[in-house]
Design a protein around this motif. Structure first.
Motif, mmCIF file in Angstrom:
data_model
loop_
_atom_site.group_PDB
_atom_site.id
_atom_site.type_symbol
_atom_site.label_atom_id
_atom_site.label_comp_id
_atom_site.label_asym_id
_atom_site.label_seq_id
_atom_site.Cartn_x
_atom_site.Cartn_y
_atom_site.Cartn_z
ATOM 1 N N TYR A 1 0.485 -1.165 -0.507
ATOM 2 C CA TYR A 1 -0.066 0.140 0.332
ATOM 3 C C TYR A 1 0.989 1.202 -0.456
ATOM 4 N N GLY A 2 0.500 2.265 -0.897
ATOM 5 C CA GLY A 2 1.258 3.959 -1.214
ATOM 6 C C GLY A 2 0.602 4.559 0.808
ATOM 7 N N MET A 3 1.295 5.633 0.714
ATOM 8 C CA MET A 3 0.674 6.443 1.263
ATOM 9 C C MET A 3 -0.364 7.262 1.375
ATOM 10 N N ASP A 4 -0.956 7.390 0.255
ATOM 11 C CA ASP A 4 -2.593 7.696 -0.010
ATOM 12 C C ASP A 4 -3.311 6.992 0.161
ATOM 13 N N ARG A 5 -3.409 5.875 -0.033
ATOM 14 C CA ARG A 5 -4.514 4.188 0.365
ATOM 15 C C ARG A 5 -4.381 4.011 1.330
ATOM 16 N N ILE A 6 -3.572 4.624 3.183
ATOM 17 C CA ILE A 6 -3.626 4.097 3.571
ATOM 18 C C ILE A 6 -4.080 5.895 4.611
ATOM 19 N N LEU A 7 -3.736 6.423 3.825
ATOM 20 C CA LEU A 7 -4.408 8.102 4.373
ATOM 21 C C LEU A 7 -5.727 7.495 4.252
ATOM 22 N N HIS A 8 -6.148 7.171 2.585
ATOM 23 C CA HIS A 8 -7.453 7.305 2.390
ATOM 24 C C HIS A 8 -8.479 5.816 3.210
ATOM 25 N N GLU A 9 -7.580 5.276 3.752
ATOM 26 C CA GLU A 9 -8.369 3.914 5.435
ATOM 27 C C GLU A 9 -8.647 4.813 6.135
ATOM 28 N N ALA A 10 -7.334 5.188 6.742
ATOM 29 C CA ALA A 10 -6.773 5.877 8.182
ATOM 30 C C ALA A 10 -8.023 6.825 8.577
ATOM 31 N N LYS A 11 -8.422 7.158 7.401
ATOM 32 C CA LYS A 11 -9.607 9.085 7.085
ATOM 33 C C LYS A 11 -10.884 8.765 7.510
ATOM 34 N N ASN A 12 -11.322 7.520 7.657
ATOM 35 C CA ASN A 12 -12.814 7.226 7.535
ATOM 36 C C ASN A 12 -12.271 5.543 8.990
ATOM 37 N N PHE A 13 -11.622 5.586 9.808
ATOM 38 C CA PHE A 13 -11.608 5.013 11.005
ATOM 39 C C PHE A 13 -12.098 5.411 11.744
ATOM 40 N N ARG A 14 -13.029 4.929 12.165
ATOM 41 C CA ARG A 14 -14.086 5.245 13.851
ATOM 42 C C ARG A 14 -13.413 5.585 14.715
ATOM 43 N N THR A 15 -12.185 5.205 14.838
ATOM 44 C CA THR A 15 -11.135 5.765 15.898
ATOM 45 C C THR A 15 -9.769 5.806 16.135
ATOM 46 N N LEU A 16 -9.197 6.184 16.305
ATOM 47 C CA LEU A 16 -7.471 6.376 15.719
ATOM 48 C C LEU A 16 -6.987 6.524 17.664
ATOM 49 N N ASP A 17 -5.859 5.643 17.801
ATOM 50 C CA ASP A 17 -4.654 6.011 18.882
ATOM 51 C C ASP A 17 -4.722 7.819 18.423
ATOM 52 N N PRO A 18 -4.860 8.985 19.488
ATOM 53 C CA PRO A 18 -4.146 10.289 19.199
ATOM 54 C C PRO A 18 -2.811 9.992 18.579
ATOM 55 N N LYS A 19 -1.829 9.415 19.531
ATOM 56 C CA LYS A 19 -0.406 9.750 18.479
ATOM 57 C C LYS A 19 -0.237 9.495 17.544
ATOM 58 N N ALA A 20 -1.125 8.402 16.485
ATOM 59 C CA ALA A 20 -1.142 8.073 15.516
ATOM 60 C C ALA A 20 -1.506 8.813 14.652
ATOM 61 N N LEU A 21 -3.007 9.738 14.902
ATOM 62 C CA LEU A 21 -4.015 10.920 14.610
ATOM 63 C C LEU A 21 -2.376 11.529 14.023
ATOM 64 N N ALA A 22 -2.070 12.449 14.880
ATOM 65 C CA ALA A 22 -1.537 13.074 15.068
ATOM 66 C C ALA A 22 0.214 13.195 13.664
ATOM 67 N N TYR A 23 0.810 11.549 13.620
ATOM 68 C CA TYR A 23 1.149 11.224 13.229
ATOM 69 C C TYR A 23 1.031 11.824 11.814
ATOM 70 N N LEU A 24 0.577 10.545 11.216
ATOM 71 C CA LEU A 24 -0.571 10.491 10.197
ATOM 72 C C LEU A 24 -0.762 12.192 9.240
ATOM 73 N N SER A 25 -1.504 13.355 10.286
ATOM 74 C CA SER A 25 -1.987 14.175 10.009
ATOM 75 C C SER A 25 -0.342 15.227 9.677
ATOM 76 N N VAL A 26 0.569 15.446 10.541
ATOM 77 C CA VAL A 26 2.028 15.788 10.147
ATOM 78 C C VAL A 26 2.136 15.803 8.862
ATOM 79 N N ILE A 27 2.579 14.225 9.109
ATOM 80 C CA ILE A 27 3.517 13.331 7.803
ATOM 81 C C ILE A 27 2.810 13.113 6.124
ATOM 82 N N THR A 28 1.776 13.680 6.269
ATOM 83 C CA THR A 28 0.629 13.552 4.938
ATOM 84 C C THR A 28 0.657 14.731 5.437
ATOM 85 N N HIS A 29 0.802 16.220 5.893
ATOM 86 C CA HIS A 29 -0.003 17.589 5.744
ATOM 87 C C HIS A 29 -1.259 17.679 5.787
#
Length: 105
Positions: free
Chosen positions: A1-29
């Protein structure tokens, strides 16, 4: 999977660890508000600037997850801002060098 696919899937998660959310938000802008899990937890307490600025790293108390998230976000924003300035200065200087080299010919 590429970053685009990971981001697409993560955007639809009902829950996500706050640190994981912060990390994804920062690295994907990507703003956190674009993540479903963030919008589901919008009622969660957010830190005021005064609360953030009152924290000092010491060996006596650990920062909360919210404090770490806010600190990481603030640091990332500062890095992005500084990188933009450096890039702008580099491009301006490069243009000046190129122009002066052509003018000398």
């Amino acid at each position: 999977y590429g970053m685009d696919r990971i981001l697409h899937e993560a955007k639809n998660f009902r829950t996500l660890d706050p640190k994981a959310l912060a990390y994804l938000s920062v690295i994907t802008h990507t703003p956190k508000t674009e993540f479903r899990c963030y919008n589901n937890n919008i009622k969660k307490k957010t830190m005021t600037p005064e609360e953030l600025n009152s924290y000092r790293f010491t060996s006596y108390d650990d920062p909360t997850d919210e404090m770490l998230e806010a600190i990481m976000h603030e640091a990332a924003e500062e890095v992005r801002h500084n990188n933009a300035i450096i890039k702008e200065n580099f491009e301006r200087n490069l243009t000046e060098v190129i122009n002066s080299a052509f003018a000398a010919q």
